[in-house]
Design a protein around this motif. Sequence first.
Motif, short mmCIF file in Angstrom:
data_model
loop_
_atom_site.label_atom_id
_atom_site.label_comp_id
_atom_site.label_asym_id
_atom_site.label_seq_id
_atom_site.Cartn_x
_atom_site.Cartn_y
_atom_site.Cartn_z
N GLY A 107 -12.67 -0.59 3.33
CA GLY A 107 -11.33 -1.15 3.32
C GLY A 107 -11.30 -2.63 3.60
N ARG A 152 -3.96 4.49 9.56
CA ARG A 152 -2.79 4.87 8.76
C ARG A 152 -1.58 3.99 9.08
N ILE A 161 -5.88 -2.04 4.83
CA ILE A 161 -6.04 -0.77 4.11
C ILE A 161 -7.43 -0.21 4.34
N ASN A 162 -7.52 1.09 4.46
CA ASN A 162 -8.81 1.78 4.53
C ASN A 162 -8.77 2.97 3.60
N TRP A 163 -9.81 3.13 2.82
CA TRP A 163 -9.92 4.29 1.96
C TRP A 163 -10.97 5.25 2.51
N PHE A 204 0.32 4.93 -1.46
CA PHE A 204 -1.08 4.61 -1.23
C PHE A 204 -1.85 4.57 -2.56
N ARG A 210 -9.24 7.77 -1.27
CA ARG A 210 -7.86 8.13 -0.90
C ARG A 210 -7.59 7.70 0.54
N ASN A 211 -6.34 7.88 0.98
CA ASN A 211 -5.98 7.52 2.35
C ASN A 211 -6.77 8.39 3.34
N PHE A 265 0.82 -1.21 0.00
CA PHE A 265 0.00 0.00 0.00
C PHE A 265 0.86 1.26 0.00
N ASN A 266 2.14 1.11 -0.34
CA ASN A 266 3.05 2.26 -0.40
C ASN A 266 3.70 2.32 -1.77
N THR A 319 -1.88 0.64 7.39
CA THR A 319 -1.64 0.77 5.95
C THR A 319 -0.15 0.93 5.66
N GLU A 320 0.52 1.76 6.48
CA GLU A 320 1.97 1.93 6.30
C GLU A 320 2.71 0.61 6.42
#
Length: 181
Positions: free
Chosen positions: A88, A62, A71-73, A9, A20-21, A6-7, A65-66
């Motif tokens: 997500g 966050r 993941i969450n949008w 994002f 988006r993030n 996810f990087n 996700t990092e």
Amino acid sequence: MLNINFNPFPVLETERLILRNVAHTDVQQMFEIRSNATTMQYIPRPLAKTIDDALGVINMMRGFTERNERINWAITEKGKDILMGVIGYPNIRPESHRGEVGYVMHHNYLRKGYASEALQAALDYGFDVMKLHSIEAIIQPPNTASVNLIEKAGFVREAYFKDYTYHNGQYLDQLVYSLIR
Ligand SMILES: CC(C)(COP(=O)(O)OP(=O)(O)OC[C@H]1O[C@@H](n2cnc3c(N)ncnc32)[C@H](O)[C@@H]1OP(=O)(O)O)[C@@H](O)C(=O)NCCC(=O)NCCS
């Protein structure tokens, strides 16, 4: 091969939406979602009581996700950049090529088809980019909105687990839906 990265994002675009993030600037909208007892009725997470609680949720999302764990949008309307909801994969099991999809809309943006549109984009990302084999949704039986949304997306009801989740002193039944690639 699975591709859980996810990087940077992955921003997704649909006809009406940008996914988006989640950002610190979303804190007010996140608070309004997380503190709303009706919205959260079927989501077994503690209700936010303060803005700081909502900031904690954003930071947690966050961080996951990092670390490429979840993941969450943030679901935003094109040209507006206001968080209207979150979608997500709050649970990914890479060894089984399976992910759990989850979603919530802010109460001001219900029944506009936004969740359906965002769900389609998240599913496409899950299958086409992450290369998942199957995606599940875990839903409390009385959550008709979620049941209808997921069935509309083609998910199949596979299981009814009794007393599956313990939350707020209660054992909750859960339906498991899945979509297999
Ligand atoms: C479930 C949820 C995300 C749906 O969001 P939404 O943006 O309103 O959904 P959509 O507008 O895309 O609607 C898609 C379909 O879902 C169904 N649906 C949505 N809300 C519904 C409701 N209140 N009652 C019955 N069906 C509903 C309908 O079939 C709808 O299609 P239609 O409008 O063509 O009839 C939203 O109700 C929500 O945030 N609920 C609280 C959080 C939650 O429970 N999340 C799921 C945990 S498993």
